[in-house]
Design an enzyme around this catalytic site. Structure first.
Site, PDB file in Angstrom:
ATOM      1  N   LYS A   9       0.832  -1.203   0.000  1.00 57.64           N
ATOM      2  CA  LYS A   9       0.000   0.000   0.000  1.00 57.64           C
ATOM      3  C   LYS A   9       0.874   1.265   0.000  1.00 57.64           C
ATOM      4  O   LYS A   9       2.084   1.201   0.263  1.00 57.64           O
ATOM      5  CB  LYS A   9      -0.931  -0.037   1.224  1.00 57.64           C
ATOM      6  CG  LYS A   9      -1.933  -1.202   1.183  1.00 57.64           C
ATOM      7  CD  LYS A   9      -2.900  -1.142   2.365  1.00 57.64           C
ATOM      8  CE  LYS A   9      -3.891  -2.301   2.324  1.00 57.64           C
ATOM      9  NZ  LYS A   9      -4.930  -2.171   3.382  1.00 57.64           N
ATOM     10  N   TYR A  49     -12.278  -2.950  -4.017  1.00 60.79           N
ATOM     11  CA  TYR A  49     -12.876  -2.997  -2.679  1.00 60.79           C
ATOM     12  C   TYR A  49     -14.408  -3.048  -2.757  1.00 60.79           C
ATOM     13  O   TYR A  49     -15.085  -2.463  -1.904  1.00 60.79           O
ATOM     14  CB  TYR A  49     -12.422  -1.796  -1.860  1.00 60.79           C
ATOM     15  CG  TYR A  49     -11.022  -1.921  -1.280  1.00 60.79           C
ATOM     16  CD1 TYR A  49     -10.663  -3.007  -0.462  1.00 60.79           C
ATOM     17  CD2 TYR A  49     -10.059  -0.943  -1.518  1.00 60.79           C
ATOM     18  CE1 TYR A  49      -9.384  -3.119   0.081  1.00 60.79           C
ATOM     19  CE2 TYR A  49      -8.774  -1.044  -0.966  1.00 60.79           C
ATOM     20  CZ  TYR A  49      -8.451  -2.136  -0.167  1.00 60.79           C
ATOM     21  OH  TYR A  49      -7.194  -2.238   0.388  1.00 60.79           O
ATOM     22  N   PHE A  57     -15.775   3.347   6.746  1.00 58.36           N
ATOM     23  CA  PHE A  57     -14.354   3.647   6.608  1.00 58.36           C
ATOM     24  C   PHE A  57     -13.910   3.770   5.156  1.00 58.36           C
ATOM     25  O   PHE A  57     -12.768   4.137   4.881  1.00 58.36           O
ATOM     26  CB  PHE A  57     -13.496   2.610   7.349  1.00 58.36           C
ATOM     27  CG  PHE A  57     -13.570   1.195   6.826  1.00 58.36           C
ATOM     28  CD1 PHE A  57     -12.877   0.809   5.687  1.00 58.36           C
ATOM     29  CD2 PHE A  57     -14.331   0.230   7.488  1.00 58.36           C
ATOM     30  CE1 PHE A  57     -12.925  -0.498   5.208  1.00 58.36           C
ATOM     31  CE2 PHE A  57     -14.386  -1.082   7.019  1.00 58.36           C
ATOM     32  CZ  PHE A  57     -13.685  -1.439   5.871  1.00 58.36           C
ATOM     33  N   ARG A  85      -1.667 -14.375   3.610  1.00 58.53           N
ATOM     34  CA  ARG A  85      -2.492 -13.774   4.675  1.00 58.53           C
ATOM     35  C   ARG A  85      -1.833 -13.974   6.049  1.00 58.53           C
ATOM     36  O   ARG A  85      -1.829 -13.078   6.879  1.00 58.53           O
ATOM     37  CB  ARG A  85      -3.901 -14.376   4.675  1.00 58.53           C
ATOM     38  CG  ARG A  85      -4.744 -14.064   3.450  1.00 58.53           C
ATOM     39  CD  ARG A  85      -5.297 -12.674   3.438  1.00 58.53           C
ATOM     40  NE  ARG A  85      -6.210 -12.382   4.519  1.00 58.53           N
ATOM     41  CZ  ARG A  85      -6.948 -11.267   4.587  1.00 58.53           C
ATOM     42  NH1 ARG A  85      -6.871 -10.342   3.628  1.00 58.53           N
ATOM     43  NH2 ARG A  85      -7.741 -11.056   5.591  1.00 58.53           N
ATOM     44  N   THR A  91      -5.775  -7.640  10.371  1.00 60.23           N
ATOM     45  CA  THR A  91      -6.078  -6.320   9.792  1.00 60.23           C
ATOM     46  C   THR A  91      -5.701  -5.190  10.748  1.00 60.23           C
ATOM     47  O   THR A  91      -5.092  -4.202  10.335  1.00 60.23           O
ATOM     48  CB  THR A  91      -7.585  -6.242   9.465  1.00 60.23           C
ATOM     49  OG1 THR A  91      -7.929  -7.362   8.659  1.00 60.23           O
ATOM     50  CG2 THR A  91      -7.920  -4.955   8.724  1.00 60.23           C
ATOM     51  N   ARG A 102       2.391  -6.697   9.233  1.00 57.24           N
ATOM     52  CA  ARG A 102       1.660  -5.660   9.971  1.00 57.24           C
ATOM     53  C   ARG A 102       2.116  -5.608  11.427  1.00 57.24           C
ATOM     54  O   ARG A 102       2.252  -4.531  12.010  1.00 57.24           O
ATOM     55  CB  ARG A 102       0.162  -5.910   9.869  1.00 57.24           C
ATOM     56  CG  ARG A 102      -0.404  -5.626   8.465  1.00 57.24           C
ATOM     57  CD  ARG A 102      -1.777  -6.228   8.280  1.00 57.24           C
ATOM     58  NE  ARG A 102      -2.435  -5.788   7.048  1.00 57.24           N
ATOM     59  CZ  ARG A 102      -3.572  -6.291   6.604  1.00 57.24           C
ATOM     60  NH1 ARG A 102      -4.193  -7.254   7.288  1.00 57.24           N
ATOM     61  NH2 ARG A 102      -4.108  -5.849   5.490  1.00 57.24           N
ATOM     62  N   ASN A 112      -2.077  -0.093   6.878  1.00 58.32           N
ATOM     63  CA  ASN A 112      -1.548  -1.359   7.402  1.00 58.32           C
ATOM     64  C   ASN A 112      -0.691  -2.096   6.370  1.00 58.32           C
ATOM     65  O   ASN A 112      -0.568  -3.307   6.411  1.00 58.32           O
ATOM     66  CB  ASN A 112      -2.689  -2.214   7.944  1.00 58.32           C
ATOM     67  CG  ASN A 112      -3.719  -2.548   6.892  1.00 58.32           C
ATOM     68  OD1 ASN A 112      -3.538  -2.224   5.717  1.00 58.32           O
ATOM     69  ND2 ASN A 112      -4.791  -3.204   7.283  1.00 58.32           N
ATOM     70  N   HIS A 115      -2.044  -5.497   1.260  1.00 59.81           N
ATOM     71  CA  HIS A 115      -3.303  -6.179   0.954  1.00 59.81           C
ATOM     72  C   HIS A 115      -2.954  -7.566   0.450  1.00 59.81           C
ATOM     73  O   HIS A 115      -1.979  -7.728  -0.285  1.00 59.81           O
ATOM     74  CB  HIS A 115      -4.074  -5.432  -0.143  1.00 59.81           C
ATOM     75  CG  HIS A 115      -5.191  -6.250  -0.725  1.00 59.81           C
ATOM     76  ND1 HIS A 115      -6.435  -6.304  -0.144  1.00 59.81           N
ATOM     77  CD2 HIS A 115      -5.230  -7.092  -1.796  1.00 59.81           C
ATOM     78  CE1 HIS A 115      -7.196  -7.144  -0.851  1.00 59.81           C
ATOM     79  NE2 HIS A 115      -6.496  -7.624  -1.846  1.00 59.81           N
ATOM     80  N   GLU A 126      -9.460 -10.454  -8.211  1.00 60.09           N
ATOM     81  CA  GLU A 126      -8.576  -9.297  -8.033  1.00 60.09           C
ATOM     82  C   GLU A 126      -7.416  -9.320  -9.030  1.00 60.09           C
ATOM     83  O   GLU A 126      -7.047  -8.270  -9.579  1.00 60.09           O
ATOM     84  CB  GLU A 126      -8.048  -9.270  -6.596  1.00 60.09           C
ATOM     85  CG  GLU A 126      -9.157  -9.001  -5.587  1.00 60.09           C
ATOM     86  CD  GLU A 126      -8.703  -9.139  -4.133  1.00 60.09           C
ATOM     87  OE1 GLU A 126      -7.504  -9.409  -3.895  1.00 60.09           O
ATOM     88  OE2 GLU A 126      -9.552  -8.970  -3.240  1.00 60.09           O
TER      89      GLU A 126
HETATM   90  P1  IDP Z   1      -7.835  -7.044   5.141  1.00 56.84           P
HETATM   91  O1  IDP Z   1      -7.001  -6.019   4.383  1.00 56.84           O
HETATM   92  O2  IDP Z   1      -7.079  -7.594   6.314  1.00 56.84           O
HETATM   93  O3  IDP Z   1      -8.411  -8.105   4.248  1.00 56.84           O
HETATM   94  P2  IDP Z   1     -10.501  -5.863   5.225  1.00 56.84           P
HETATM   95  O4  IDP Z   1     -11.494  -6.087   6.307  1.00 56.84           O
HETATM   96  O5  IDP Z   1     -10.747  -6.521   3.900  1.00 56.84           O
HETATM   97  O6  IDP Z   1      -9.060  -6.247   5.794  1.00 56.84           O
HETATM   98  O7  IDP Z   1     -10.389  -4.287   5.023  1.00 56.84           O
HETATM   99  C1  IDP Z   1      -9.720  -3.739   3.918  1.00 56.84           C
HETATM  100  C2  IDP Z   1      -8.846  -2.603   4.368  1.00 56.84           C
HETATM  101  O8  IDP Z   1      -9.679  -1.535   4.829  1.00 56.84           O
HETATM  102  C3  IDP Z   1      -7.941  -2.914   5.564  1.00 56.84           C
HETATM  103  O9  IDP Z   1      -6.731  -3.542   5.187  1.00 56.84           O
HETATM  104  C4  IDP Z   1      -7.698  -1.544   6.128  1.00 56.84           C
HETATM  105  O10 IDP Z   1      -6.724  -0.831   5.352  1.00 56.84           O
HETATM  106  C5  IDP Z   1      -9.054  -0.883   5.929  1.00 56.84           C
HETATM  107  N1  IDP Z   1      -9.940  -1.041   7.091  1.00 56.84           N
HETATM  108  C6  IDP Z   1     -10.584  -2.157   7.496  1.00 56.84           C
HETATM  109  N2  IDP Z   1     -11.324  -1.954   8.585  1.00 56.84           N
HETATM  110  C7  IDP Z   1     -11.152  -0.646   8.900  1.00 56.84           C
HETATM  111  C8  IDP Z   1     -11.664   0.168   9.938  1.00 56.84           C
HETATM  112  O11 IDP Z   1     -12.431  -0.265  10.800  1.00 56.84           O
HETATM  113  N3  IDP Z   1     -11.248   1.481   9.926  1.00 56.84           N
HETATM  114  C9  IDP Z   1     -10.412   1.973   8.977  1.00 56.84           C
HETATM  115  N4  IDP Z   1      -9.899   1.223   7.970  1.00 56.84           N
HETATM  116  C10 IDP Z   1     -10.267  -0.081   7.939  1.00 56.84           C
HETATM  117 MG    MG Z   2      -9.836  -7.938   2.723  1.00 57.47          MG
END
Ligand code: IDP
Ligand code: MG
Length: 138
Positions: A9, A49, A57, A85, A91, A102, A112, A115, A126
């Protein structure tokens, strides 16, 4: 063999962590099939996304992800989807274990660093958004 989509990212690019992150995947034995440095468009963000576009968010996530360049990688190996993963960590940085990307480098949930596709079906969807077949080797 599986192929999964990894994004380093914009925070990872800004913090000069491209090499450190790719090194982990290479050291593990995973293979790079595709790699590009590029800026994500708003249109691509909404497709990539799709499951998150209605969430609270999402505007912050979209602004962050499209705001400066990122690195897209197609990474292959046995069970590459779940392996990547695990190497990424949870996350929320507060939940991600030391030893994960992370867990070792991130403190903020939006920023974070990485992805990774969350299932083989997500990976296929994707990868098609980010790479043409001709851009993938092996
Ligand atoms: P992942 O990247 O671990 O698969 P996802 O739930 O798919 O997590 O969320 C996608 C991305 O959205 C996360 O990596 C993070 O950058 C952001 N994100 C997820 N949940 C939140 C939140 O509660 N607040 C702000 N950003 C979030
Ligand atoms: Mg995800």
């Amino acid at each position: 063999m599986e192929t999964t989509l990894v994004l380093i990212k914009p925070d990872g690019v800004r913090r000069n962590l491209i090499g450190a992150i790719i090194s982990r995947f290479e050291a593990k034995g995973l293979k790079i099939r595709g790699m590009k440095l590029m800026q994500m468009s708003g249109e691509l963000a909404d497709k990539h996304y799709a499951e998150h576009v209605t969430k609270g968010f999402y505007p912050e996530l979209k602004a962050f992800m499209t705001g400066s360049p990122l690195v897209a990688l197609a990474i292959a190996g046995p069970d590459a989807v779940s392996l990547v993963r695990k190497m990424m960590g949870a996350t929320k940085p507060a939940d991600s274990a030391p030893g994960t990307i992370r867990g070792d480098y991130a403190t903020i949930v939006t920023e974070n660093l990485v992805h990774g596709s969350d299932s083989p079906e997500s990976a296929a969807r994707e990868l098609a958004l980010w790479f043409t077949a001709a851009e993938l080797v092996g």
